[in-house]
Motif scaffolding. Structure first.
Motif, PDB file in Angstrom:
ATOM      1  N   VAL A 120       0.838  -1.204   0.000  1.00 18.37           N
ATOM      2  CA  VAL A 120       0.000   0.000   0.000  1.00 18.37           C
ATOM      3  C   VAL A 120       0.869   1.248   0.000  1.00 18.37           C
ATOM      4  CG1 VAL A 120      -1.622   1.364   1.368  1.00 18.37           C
ATOM      5  CG2 VAL A 120      -1.997  -1.087   1.071  1.00 18.37           C
ATOM      6  N   HIS A 121       1.903   1.247   0.841  1.00 20.21           N
ATOM      7  CA  HIS A 121       2.766   2.431   0.934  1.00 20.21           C
ATOM      8  C   HIS A 121       3.498   2.676  -0.378  1.00 20.21           C
ATOM      9  CE1 HIS A 121       5.248   5.419   3.063  1.00 20.21           C
ATOM     10  NE2 HIS A 121       6.223   4.992   2.271  1.00 20.21           N
ATOM     11  N   THR A 123       2.652   1.779  -3.344  1.00 15.75           N
ATOM     12  CA  THR A 123       1.691   2.231  -4.354  1.00 15.75           C
ATOM     13  C   THR A 123       1.462   3.733  -4.235  1.00 15.75           C
ATOM     14  OG1 THR A 123       0.579   0.077  -4.381  1.00 15.75           O
ATOM     15  CG2 THR A 123      -0.646   1.946  -5.243  1.00 15.75           C
ATOM     16  N   SER A 124       1.406   4.221  -2.988  1.00 16.53           N
ATOM     17  CA  SER A 124       1.245   5.649  -2.749  1.00 16.53           C
ATOM     18  C   SER A 124       2.474   6.420  -3.210  1.00 16.53           C
ATOM     19  CB  SER A 124       0.997   5.895  -1.255  1.00 16.53           C
ATOM     20  OG  SER A 124       0.951   7.272  -0.960  1.00 16.53           O
ATOM     21  N   VAL A 125       3.665   5.878  -2.950  1.00 14.33           N
ATOM     22  CA  VAL A 125       4.903   6.533  -3.372  1.00 14.33           C
ATOM     23  C   VAL A 125       4.990   6.575  -4.894  1.00 14.33           C
ATOM     24  CG1 VAL A 125       7.421   6.377  -3.352  1.00 14.33           C
ATOM     25  CG2 VAL A 125       6.135   5.914  -1.267  1.00 14.33           C
ATOM     26  N   ARG A 126       4.557   5.511  -5.539  1.00 16.69           N
ATOM     27  CA  ARG A 126       4.576   5.491  -7.005  1.00 16.69           C
ATOM     28  C   ARG A 126       3.658   6.571  -7.570  1.00 16.69           C
ATOM     29  NH1 ARG A 126       3.428  -0.167  -9.717  1.00 16.69           N
ATOM     30  NH2 ARG A 126       1.431   0.133  -8.634  1.00 16.69           N
ATOM     31  N   ALA A 127       2.515   6.792  -6.923  1.00 20.32           N
ATOM     32  CA  ALA A 127       1.614   7.856  -7.363  1.00 20.32           C
ATOM     33  C   ALA A 127       2.253   9.225  -7.155  1.00 20.32           C
ATOM     34  CB  ALA A 127       0.294   7.764  -6.598  1.00 20.32           C
ATOM     35  N   GLU A 128       3.002   9.383  -6.053  1.00 20.35           N
ATOM     36  CA  GLU A 128       3.707  10.638  -5.802  1.00 20.35           C
ATOM     37  C   GLU A 128       4.760  10.885  -6.873  1.00 20.35           C
ATOM     38  OE1 GLU A 128       5.233  11.375  -1.878  1.00 20.35           O
ATOM     39  OE2 GLU A 128       3.674  10.157  -0.950  1.00 20.35           O
TER      40      GLU A 128
END
Length: 322
Positions: A120-121, A123-128
Motif C-alpha cells: 500500500v505504501h 503504491t502511494s509513493v509510485r503515485a507521488e
C-alpha cells in the motif's frame, strides 16, 4: 505373552519425542519473503563522444585514451527535479528501513505479515512519483533551454526524451528464494541440494542482519557519547536532537525487524534503549550530572559492542558447528 494397555490420559501425558531445534536461518526463511525494488531513473549525465573527447584532450595536450569526460544534461538542482529525487529517496529508505538484508544483490527480506502494508505504501509513493514527473514536465522545456545555453556546442537535442513518464518509475516484486518445485520431479537430488544452498543463504542473511544492526548501533552510540563527553573551547559540545532521536528510531526498527538470533546483542540494544529513553535532549544540554551519567553508561555499552563484534567470528563458527 502380556500386553500393557495405556489409557488415553496416560498417552496424552507421555513425553513427546524431542524435535530438532529450528535454526535462526530456518526461522528467518519461514517468516520472511524476498522483496525487490526497481527504480527507473535516467542519467543526468552523458559521456562525450570520441570527437568531443579528442577536442578536450587537445585543450590539455593529453592522450585521448587517458581522458574521460561527460556533460551534464539537466540542472538537477531545479526544484522540480529535486522534488522528484526526494520521492526516489523516500522509496529507497522505506524499502531499506522495513526489510532485512539478503545475500542476493537488489533483494531484501520482508516479514510476510508486513507485505500488505508495504504494498500500500509503495503504491502511494509510485503515485507521488507520477505526480512529480508531471510537475517536472511543466519545466522541461525551460530546463532544455538552459542546457542549450550552458553546453554550447556540446548540446544535442537527441539527448532529451520527449516522454518523461517512460523515463521515471518505481516497480517492486516478491521473487521466490526457493528452488522451483518442478526440480523435485526432474531431479530430487538436485532439488534438495538447492534447498540446502538456499538454507545457507538464509543463515548468512541472519549473520549479515546481526552485523548491520550492531554496526549501526555502535555508530549511533559513539556519536552521542562523543557529543556528551567532548568539549569545544572549554564548553560541552553542542549536539542536535537527532543524536537522540536517531537512536530512538533505531530501537523501534530493531524491535520490528529483530530476528532474535543473538541474546547478547538483544541485551545490548535493550541496555542502550533504557539509557537513552530515560532522558530528553534538553536534559542533556542543561544538566551536567545527567549528561555525565548517560555518557558513562553509553561508553560501557560501546565497549561491550566492540567486544561482541570482536568475538563474533568465533561465535559464528560455533553456531554453525551445532
Amino acid at each position: 505373552m502380556s500386553v500393557t494397555l495405556e489409557t488415553s490420559e496416560q498417552q496424552n501425558t507421555r513425553p513427546a519425542a524431542p524435535q530438532a531445534e529450528t535454526s535462526v536461518g530456518e526461522r528467518l526463511q519461514s517468516e520472511t519473503t524476498a522483496v525487490r525494488l526497481k527504480i527507473h531513473w535516467p542519467s543526468a549525465r552523458k559521456t562525450l563522444n570520441t570527437d568531443q573527447k579528442r577536442q578536450a584532450a587537445v585543450t590539455f595536450d593529453a592522450d585521448t585514451k587517458s581522458v574521460s569526460a561527460s556533460k551534464k544534461l539537466i540542472d538537477t538542482s531545479h526544484p522540480a527535479y529535486r522534488a522528484l529525487t526526494s520521492v526516489k529517496t523516500q522509496a529507497t529508505e522505506y524499502w531499506k528501513s522495513n526489510t532485512l538484508p539478503y545475500t542476493e544483490p537488489g533483494m531484501r527480506l520482508i516479514r510476510r505479515s508486513d507485505v500488505p502494508t508495504f504494498d500500500v505504501h509503495m503504491t502511494s509513493v509510485r503515485a507521488e512519483m507520477a505526480e512529480a514527473v508531471q510537475q517536472l514536465e511543466q519545466h522541461y522545456d525551460e530546463l532544455i533551454s538552459q542546457a542549450r545555453e550552458r553546453l554550447g556546442d556540446l548540446f544535442d537535442p537527441s539527448d532529451y526524451d520527449s516522454n518523461l513518464s517512460d523515463q521515471f518509475g518505481i516497480e517492486w516484486d516478491y521473487p521466490s528464494c526457493n528452488p522451483p518445485e518442478y526440480l523435485l520431479r526432474v531431479s530430487p537430488q538436485l532439488y534438495y541440494s538447492e534447498c540446502a544452498r538456499v538454507q545457507q543463504r538464509f543463515d548468512e542473511a541472519a549473520r549479515i542482519a546481526e552485523q548491520a544492526f550492531a554496526e549501526e548501533l555502535e555508530q549511533l552510540v559513539r556519536h552521542l557519547s562523543e557529543r556528551l563527553c567532548g568539549e569545544e573551547d572549554g564548553s560541552p559540545k553542542v549536539f542536535r536532537d537527532t543524536a537522540v532521536t536517531n537512536l530512538l528510531e533505531f530501537f523501534d526498527r530493531f524491535q520490528r525487524l529483530n530476528i532474535h538470533s543473538d541474546e547478547q546483542l538483544d541485551r545490548l540494544v535493550a541496555d542502550a534503549r533504557q539509557i537513552v529513553s530515560s532522558v530528553r535532549p534538553q536534559q542533556l544540554r542543561e544538566k551536567t550530572d545527567v549528561r555525565q551519567r548517560v555518557a558513562s553508561e553509553l561508553t560501557r555499552v560501546e565497549a561491550s559492542l566492540d567486544g561482541w563484534m570482536t568475538d563474533r567470528p568465533r561465535r559464528s563458527i560455533l553456531r554453525r558447528a551445532r
